[in-house]
Design an enzyme around this catalytic site. Sequence first.
Site, PDB file in Angstrom:
ATOM      1  N   HIS A   1      38.744  43.820  63.285  1.00  0.00           N
ATOM      2  CA  HIS A   1      38.287  43.756  61.899  1.00  0.00           C
ATOM      3  C   HIS A   1      36.777  43.979  61.767  1.00  0.00           C
ATOM      4  O   HIS A   1      36.344  44.882  61.056  1.00  0.00           O
ATOM      5  CB  HIS A   1      38.659  42.415  61.259  1.00  0.00           C
ATOM      6  CG  HIS A   1      37.846  42.102  60.047  1.00  0.00           C
ATOM      7  ND1 HIS A   1      38.144  42.592  58.804  1.00  0.00           N
ATOM      8  CD2 HIS A   1      36.696  41.381  59.905  1.00  0.00           C
ATOM      9  CE1 HIS A   1      37.221  42.190  57.945  1.00  0.00           C
ATOM     10  NE2 HIS A   1      36.334  41.453  58.579  1.00  0.00           N
TER      11      HIS A   1
ATOM     12  N   HIS B   1      31.276  20.729  28.962  1.00  0.00           N
ATOM     13  CA  HIS B   1      30.936  21.988  28.307  1.00  0.00           C
ATOM     14  C   HIS B   1      29.431  22.155  28.084  1.00  0.00           C
ATOM     15  O   HIS B   1      28.996  23.201  27.629  1.00  0.00           O
ATOM     16  CB  HIS B   1      31.652  22.085  26.947  1.00  0.00           C
ATOM     17  CG  HIS B   1      33.113  22.392  27.063  1.00  0.00           C
ATOM     18  ND1 HIS B   1      33.932  21.778  27.985  1.00  0.00           N
ATOM     19  CD2 HIS B   1      33.896  23.273  26.381  1.00  0.00           C
ATOM     20  CE1 HIS B   1      35.164  22.261  27.849  1.00  0.00           C
ATOM     21  NE2 HIS B   1      35.160  23.165  26.891  1.00  0.00           N
TER      22      HIS B   1
ATOM     23  N   GLU C   1      36.723  34.935  32.563  1.00  0.00           N
ATOM     24  CA  GLU C   1      35.270  35.165  32.551  1.00  0.00           C
ATOM     25  C   GLU C   1      34.844  36.096  33.682  1.00  0.00           C
ATOM     26  O   GLU C   1      34.035  37.013  33.493  1.00  0.00           O
ATOM     27  CB  GLU C   1      34.511  33.841  32.652  1.00  0.00           C
ATOM     28  CG  GLU C   1      34.687  32.910  31.461  1.00  0.00           C
ATOM     29  CD  GLU C   1      35.963  32.080  31.538  1.00  0.00           C
ATOM     30  OE1 GLU C   1      36.647  32.127  32.571  1.00  0.00           O
ATOM     31  OE2 GLU C   1      36.285  31.384  30.546  1.00  0.00           O
TER      32      GLU C   1
ATOM     33  N   HIS D   1      32.447  47.103  60.788  1.00  0.00           N
ATOM     34  CA  HIS D   1      33.897  46.899  60.687  1.00  0.00           C
ATOM     35  C   HIS D   1      34.643  48.197  60.945  1.00  0.00           C
ATOM     36  O   HIS D   1      34.861  48.981  60.016  1.00  0.00           O
ATOM     37  CB  HIS D   1      34.236  46.372  59.290  1.00  0.00           C
ATOM     38  CG  HIS D   1      33.542  45.093  58.944  1.00  0.00           C
ATOM     39  ND1 HIS D   1      32.207  45.041  58.604  1.00  0.00           N
ATOM     40  CD2 HIS D   1      33.996  43.811  58.896  1.00  0.00           C
ATOM     41  CE1 HIS D   1      31.869  43.778  58.345  1.00  0.00           C
ATOM     42  NE2 HIS D   1      32.935  43.015  58.523  1.00  0.00           N
TER      43      HIS D   1
HETATM   44  C1  LIG Z   1      34.127  37.000  48.396  1.00  0.00           C
HETATM   45  C2  LIG Z   1      34.140  37.255  49.862  1.00  0.00           C
HETATM   46  N1  LIG Z   1      34.519  36.276  50.702  1.00  0.00           N
HETATM   47  C3  LIG Z   1      34.503  36.481  52.034  1.00  0.00           C
HETATM   48  C4  LIG Z   1      34.099  37.663  52.560  1.00  0.00           C
HETATM   49  C5  LIG Z   1      34.017  37.852  54.062  1.00  0.00           C
HETATM   50  N2  LIG Z   1      35.101  38.763  54.471  1.00  0.00           N
HETATM   51  C6  LIG Z   1      34.890  40.050  54.709  1.00  0.00           C
HETATM   52  S1  LIG Z   1      36.305  40.893  55.028  1.00  0.00           S
HETATM   53  C7  LIG Z   1      37.220  39.487  54.887  1.00  0.00           C
HETATM   54  C8  LIG Z   1      38.716  39.498  54.993  1.00  0.00           C
HETATM   55  C9  LIG Z   1      39.227  40.543  55.868  1.00  0.00           C
HETATM   56  O1  LIG Z   1      40.572  40.777  55.620  1.00  0.00           O
HETATM   57  P1  LIG Z   1      41.047  42.059  54.846  1.00  0.00           P
HETATM   58  O2  LIG Z   1      40.538  42.036  53.480  1.00  0.00           O
HETATM   59  O3  LIG Z   1      42.525  42.137  55.025  1.00  0.00           O
HETATM   60  O4  LIG Z   1      40.351  43.265  55.591  1.00  0.00           O
HETATM   61  P2  LIG Z   1      40.751  43.913  56.983  1.00  0.00           P
HETATM   62  O5  LIG Z   1      40.730  42.823  58.011  1.00  0.00           O
HETATM   63  O6  LIG Z   1      42.117  44.466  56.812  1.00  0.00           O
HETATM   64  O7  LIG Z   1      39.711  44.923  57.218  1.00  0.00           O
HETATM   65  C10 LIG Z   1      36.408  38.400  54.609  1.00  0.00           C
HETATM   66  C11 LIG Z   1      36.911  37.009  54.446  1.00  0.00           C
HETATM   67  C12 LIG Z   1      33.712  38.671  51.647  1.00  0.00           C
HETATM   68  N3  LIG Z   1      33.294  39.865  52.051  1.00  0.00           N
HETATM   69  N4  LIG Z   1      33.775  38.446  50.327  1.00  0.00           N
END
Ligand SMILES: Cc1ncc(C[n+]2csc(CCOP(=O)(O)OP(=O)(O)O)c2C)c(N)n1
Length: 650
Positions: free
Chosen positions: A251, A462, A400, A20
């Site tokens: 990204h 529960h 939690e 990334h």
């Molecule tokens: C709990 C979780 N769900 C999904 C992902 C997969 N994932 C990685 S980055 C991302 C979103 C990217 O958007 P952002 O947080 O704005 O990061 P940017 O594109 O700005 O680097 C996702 C859905 C993850 N790492 N963790």
Amino acid sequence: MADALRALAMDAVEQAKSGHPGMPMGMADAATVLFTQFLRFDPLAPDWPDRDRFVLSAGHGSMLLYALLHLTGYPDMTLDELKRFRQLGSRTAGHPERGHASGIETTTGPLGQGLGNSVGMAIAERLLAAEFGEAVVDHRTYVIASDGDLMEGISHEAASLAGHLGLNKLIVLYDDNSISIDGPTELAFSDDRVMRFQAYGWAAERIDGHDHQAVADALRRAQQRDRPSLIACRTTIAFGAPTKAGTAAAHGAPLGAVEIAGARERLGWSYPPFVIPENIRQEWRAAGARGEAVRHAWEARLQSLPADRLAEFLRRQRSELPSGFDTAIARLCNDFQQANAKIATRQASGTVLDTLTKLMPELVGGSADLTPSNNTKARDQNDVRRDDFSGHYLRYGVRELGMAAAMNGIAVHRGLIPYGGTFLTFSDYARPAIRLSAFMGAGVVYVMTHDSIGLGEDGPTHQPVEHLAALRAMPGLYVYRPADAVETAECWALALHRRDAPSLLALTRQALPLLRHDADSENRSARGAYVLAEAEGPRQVTLLATGSEVSIAMAAREALARDKIVAAVVSMPCWELFEQAPQEYRDAVIGSAPRVAVEAAVQFGWERWLGPHGAFIGMTGFGASAPGEALFPHFGITPEKVAEAARSLL
Ligand SMILES: Cc1ncc(C[n+]2csc(CCOP(=O)(O)OP(=O)(O)O)c2C)c(N)n1
């Protein structure tokens, strides 16, 4: 200096053909300001207890962290490691993994978890400062979080708790770049993040995340506040890339040779891949060297603590239990035996905590709003409050996941041992953080009560049935299900001795008879399973059970004896420990006679102990709403049914 971070991120992702680049390039400016002017750290003493903590909650931007660690001079983060980004055995895993390299404070990647950890770290700092004084504990927790972090539900729990506690040394730099994987965040995200955090009781403001002066000014303001701070840094993802900057394309994929060449030109960065010019390298090294003198001054202050305080501080840093711990456990077991304690294991756990918290000031308890049910608050524990961190009991509220993530932060911070409670069935709500406890080897203790249909009237919503199986499936987690008060004390001892892995205690709501009357003080739970009642004669059947069903197995054994069938009962409080026991021991305990297992849960997983011909008495679906005593017969979990199953095997 920021361009050096950008270049390393572009180059490493390109070389790995995976990763990334966008986030590191976008947040390079803010990170440069943080690491060169604010963050207090010493690459030569990465575990210096009073260092500032830095959490990259947006773990997918791992190259940002690796580049920072490399440039500031952490010896184990070599250029070669950057070149081996995401390769087998490198320190530079896809997402930062605690333990892979120094300077990685916590494992991140599952979005929102890092933010949750940071709240725990900030809590730990306040608690230790209250205990040892600000001369030796006075550091901040900085976080870089992304849109994804703030979209996740955990961010609400974590930020709400941090605001409630007024954790003023927690400072979050939010990468407000309006881009996520699917495209512009406006596709799915329209809440006002600044207003949201203000509503939690944070100070929150927007700045230009590429303006170094603006970042520095905002960090300075944040340091002065009486509440946690969110600094929303407006940035451009993949800043510098000619066509991909500001787009989702940057990204999570390599930029490609043409785009990288274009970015080098735009940034005025004319050096080949992985080459950092000496003057820039020097400046980064100087930033990394800022902390050494500060650390030495701190060491002098530490040494001037009274001898007993110094020894206590160091013991806690080494995660060593206090002397007298094992004696206290033995005494508890003996007391339970003397009293013939017919109590719920949650109650036994409460009694254990009443003793241990007096001996172990490092214990920090809490519950997700089930304190009277979980028996997690010891008699001498006081609540932690916004203006008073002298207590050691946290009211986590109905959060939690936030609780579990905060406990991970407390555990990896060092100096304290967190434990926290909820109902076993709501372990699902905490599971993503429990998984990270297990993954990181964080010595958190989960106190999960109401562990079966035995909880009764609250009904099947529960009543856990699949949870034990699900938790036992998790590598690195020790799941304990004690059968009586003595086993409960033993399991607590095992959980606290194990400082490099999490433990989960599954405890009953209902009272159980005392089963352990042995005279010696051996911790029989330590091998995971043991013969509680040996067969009187050659074994014809072995009854395996855990927790509340061990007494059912004992009654079945008596019923079988009346029919002249010779049975042994094996209590199995911890499968994981039993798996680690020597083969001969396991063979001797399990025996070669036919086996019947009884557990008020689904069978999933029991096959391995039962063999192909064993029988299982337990649940096959969800429970029902009724008094617990009515449910065991209703679902056929009775001594008679166990005895019947045993007879059918002979
Ligand atoms: C709990 C979780 N769900 C999904 C992902 C997969 N994932 C990685 S980055 C991302 C979103 C990217 O958007 P952002 O947080 O704005 O990061 P940017 O594109 O700005 O680097 C996702 C859905 C993850 N790492 N963790």
